[in-house]
Design an enzyme around this catalytic site. Sequence first.
Site, mmCIF file in Angstrom:
data_model
loop_
_atom_site.group_PDB
_atom_site.id
_atom_site.type_symbol
_atom_site.label_atom_id
_atom_site.label_comp_id
_atom_site.label_asym_id
_atom_site.label_seq_id
_atom_site.Cartn_x
_atom_site.Cartn_y
_atom_site.Cartn_z
ATOM 1 N N MET A 30 -11.876 12.829 74.539
ATOM 2 C CA MET A 30 -11.824 11.369 74.454
ATOM 3 C C MET A 30 -10.692 10.938 73.510
ATOM 4 O O MET A 30 -10.688 9.824 73.006
ATOM 5 C CB MET A 30 -13.166 10.816 73.978
ATOM 6 C CG MET A 30 -14.279 11.153 74.967
ATOM 7 S SD MET A 30 -15.601 9.944 74.995
ATOM 8 C CE MET A 30 -16.174 10.039 73.310
ATOM 9 N N GLY A 31 -9.734 11.827 73.259
ATOM 10 C CA GLY A 31 -8.587 11.458 72.429
ATOM 11 C C GLY A 31 -8.906 11.463 70.951
ATOM 12 O O GLY A 31 -9.913 12.047 70.527
ATOM 13 N N LEU A 33 -7.147 13.109 68.890
ATOM 14 C CA LEU A 33 -7.193 14.574 68.878
ATOM 15 C C LEU A 33 -6.968 15.146 67.481
ATOM 16 O O LEU A 33 -6.250 14.576 66.677
ATOM 17 C CB LEU A 33 -6.138 15.127 69.842
ATOM 18 C CG LEU A 33 -6.300 14.686 71.300
ATOM 19 C CD1 LEU A 33 -5.209 15.312 72.168
ATOM 20 C CD2 LEU A 33 -7.679 15.044 71.846
ATOM 21 N N GLY A 36 -9.764 20.651 66.132
ATOM 22 C CA GLY A 36 -10.842 21.160 66.991
ATOM 23 C C GLY A 36 -10.386 21.145 68.448
ATOM 24 O O GLY A 36 -10.555 22.130 69.186
ATOM 25 N N HIS A 37 -9.786 20.040 68.862
ATOM 26 C CA HIS A 37 -9.261 19.959 70.230
ATOM 27 C C HIS A 37 -8.130 20.978 70.416
ATOM 28 O O HIS A 37 -8.015 21.605 71.472
ATOM 29 C CB HIS A 37 -8.723 18.554 70.510
ATOM 30 C CG HIS A 37 -9.744 17.459 70.409
ATOM 31 N ND1 HIS A 37 -9.728 16.518 69.402
ATOM 32 C CD2 HIS A 37 -10.807 17.146 71.195
ATOM 33 C CE1 HIS A 37 -10.736 15.668 69.571
ATOM 34 N NE2 HIS A 37 -11.413 16.034 70.651
ATOM 35 N N GLN A 155 -24.169 19.484 74.911
ATOM 36 C CA GLN A 155 -23.247 19.085 75.974
ATOM 37 C C GLN A 155 -22.718 20.313 76.728
ATOM 38 O O GLN A 155 -22.665 20.330 77.959
ATOM 39 C CB GLN A 155 -22.086 18.310 75.354
ATOM 40 C CG GLN A 155 -20.916 18.060 76.291
ATOM 41 C CD GLN A 155 -19.868 17.178 75.649
ATOM 42 O OE1 GLN A 155 -20.033 15.970 75.625
ATOM 43 N NE2 GLN A 155 -18.805 17.742 75.121
ATOM 44 N N VAL A 178 -14.582 24.171 64.873
ATOM 45 C CA VAL A 178 -13.562 24.189 63.809
ATOM 46 C C VAL A 178 -14.030 23.231 62.714
ATOM 47 O O VAL A 178 -14.420 22.090 63.005
ATOM 48 C CB VAL A 178 -12.190 23.728 64.359
ATOM 49 C CG1 VAL A 178 -11.143 23.706 63.252
ATOM 50 C CG2 VAL A 178 -11.752 24.635 65.503
ATOM 51 N N SER A 187 -14.194 15.998 63.725
ATOM 52 C CA SER A 187 -14.678 15.087 64.754
ATOM 53 C C SER A 187 -13.833 13.819 64.704
ATOM 54 O O SER A 187 -13.475 13.357 63.619
ATOM 55 C CB SER A 187 -16.145 14.744 64.482
ATOM 56 O OG SER A 187 -16.528 13.606 65.237
ATOM 57 N N ARG A 189 -14.756 10.938 65.147
ATOM 58 C CA ARG A 189 -15.511 9.890 64.466
ATOM 59 C C ARG A 189 -15.496 10.040 62.936
ATOM 60 O O ARG A 189 -15.875 9.108 62.242
ATOM 61 C CB ARG A 189 -16.959 9.851 64.956
ATOM 62 C CG ARG A 189 -17.104 9.246 66.335
ATOM 63 C CD ARG A 189 -18.569 9.045 66.679
ATOM 64 N NE ARG A 189 -18.758 8.264 67.878
ATOM 65 C CZ ARG A 189 -19.086 8.771 69.074
ATOM 66 N NH1 ARG A 189 -19.218 10.075 69.221
ATOM 67 N NH2 ARG A 189 -19.268 7.973 70.107
HETATM 68 P P1 AMP Z 1 -14.459 14.716 72.228
HETATM 69 O O1 AMP Z 1 -13.033 14.249 72.258
HETATM 70 O O2 AMP Z 1 -15.138 14.457 70.943
HETATM 71 O O3 AMP Z 1 -15.224 14.273 73.450
HETATM 72 O O4 AMP Z 1 -14.394 16.298 72.315
HETATM 73 C C1 AMP Z 1 -13.707 16.939 73.361
HETATM 74 C C2 AMP Z 1 -14.016 18.411 73.329
HETATM 75 O O5 AMP Z 1 -13.564 18.963 72.085
HETATM 76 C C3 AMP Z 1 -15.508 18.711 73.425
HETATM 77 O O6 AMP Z 1 -15.684 19.869 74.242
HETATM 78 C C4 AMP Z 1 -15.883 18.974 71.995
HETATM 79 O O7 AMP Z 1 -17.012 19.825 71.861
HETATM 80 C C5 AMP Z 1 -14.630 19.665 71.479
HETATM 81 N N1 AMP Z 1 -14.549 19.543 70.023
HETATM 82 C C6 AMP Z 1 -14.547 18.396 69.298
HETATM 83 N N2 AMP Z 1 -14.526 18.673 67.974
HETATM 84 C C7 AMP Z 1 -14.513 20.036 67.860
HETATM 85 C C8 AMP Z 1 -14.512 20.945 66.753
HETATM 86 N N3 AMP Z 1 -14.522 20.528 65.499
HETATM 87 N N4 AMP Z 1 -14.506 22.279 67.023
HETATM 88 C C9 AMP Z 1 -14.524 22.705 68.315
HETATM 89 N N5 AMP Z 1 -14.520 21.905 69.391
HETATM 90 C C10 AMP Z 1 -14.525 20.583 69.178
#
Ligand code: AMP
Length: 263
Positions: A30-31, A33, A36-37, A155, A178, A187, A189
């Site tokens: 969802m951007g 970024l 983690g992404h 998820q 991460v 995150s 957020r």
């Molecule tokens: P989101 O943009 O929050 O919807 O996350 C997109 C993808 O990145 C999802 O598969 C999340 O589980 C993964 N993701 C987000 N934060 C992390 C993190 N800290 N470590 C690993 N994967 C992450």
Amino acid sequence: MQIIRTIQEMQAASVDLKRSGRRMALVPTMGALHEGHAALMRKAREQGAAVVVSVYVNPTQFGPLEDFKRYPRDLKADTRLCEREKADAVFAPSDDEMYPGGLQSTEFVEENVLARRLEGEQRPGHFRGVCTVVAKLFNIVQPDIALFGEKDYQQLKVVQRMVRDLRFPVEIIPVPTVREADGLALSSRNQRLSAAERPEATVLWKALGIARDLFEEGERNVHRLETAMSRAVELAPSARLDYAQIVDAESLEPVTDVQHGDR
Ligand code: AMP
């Protein structure tokens, strides 16, 4: 790196990328970024795959009282991070592309077993939105593999179940969480935490560590382990705990005996 806005362009790019003989990886995001992404993108490249990163803040996975409007958006910075990670394409579609009949009159995809528990109870409709957008992205991008973070463990499991049940020809690859140096999971957020809330947010990581330590010391009683976690979280003045539950890693059902997992 291509920046793609329409399904038509995405499908043409997908045919081109597959012609290179590589497998194609999708990293749905969802951007906003962060590293983690980036870990998901790197894992995709390690598999020798061409990497498509989707950036789409999916309205149907937000509840009416959630932060859809205030969710952080910065496509320029996202594009820079994808470029740095040598992604092949960024797919950033509009709502019209993703929901041609409007948000009210869309078909939904729903996983009905794992999605009911835990986060599904707290956020009705959340996983229905997730499954719907992931199914759409699979149809549009046609990836061979897709990467999901263990940070959003439920998820990951719901998507794996949907892929199994609907026979999507996509392999789901999990990626470990991460974290910041102090243990907070990265995150998008986190940007929205205040200066006072940010250090308090580490209680989540601390609570997990407390449960792990008790387990290593021989504690197997689920109630006592859950209570220890709840207490640790509630030490943060601005925290409000939804749940701290120990469940089976596959079925997400409550367990009576805690055992070592595979890792
Ligand atoms: P989101 O943009 O929050 O919807 O996350 C997109 C993808 O990145 C999802 O598969 C999340 O589980 C993964 N993701 C987000 N934060 C992390 C993190 N800290 N470590 C690993 N994967 C992450």
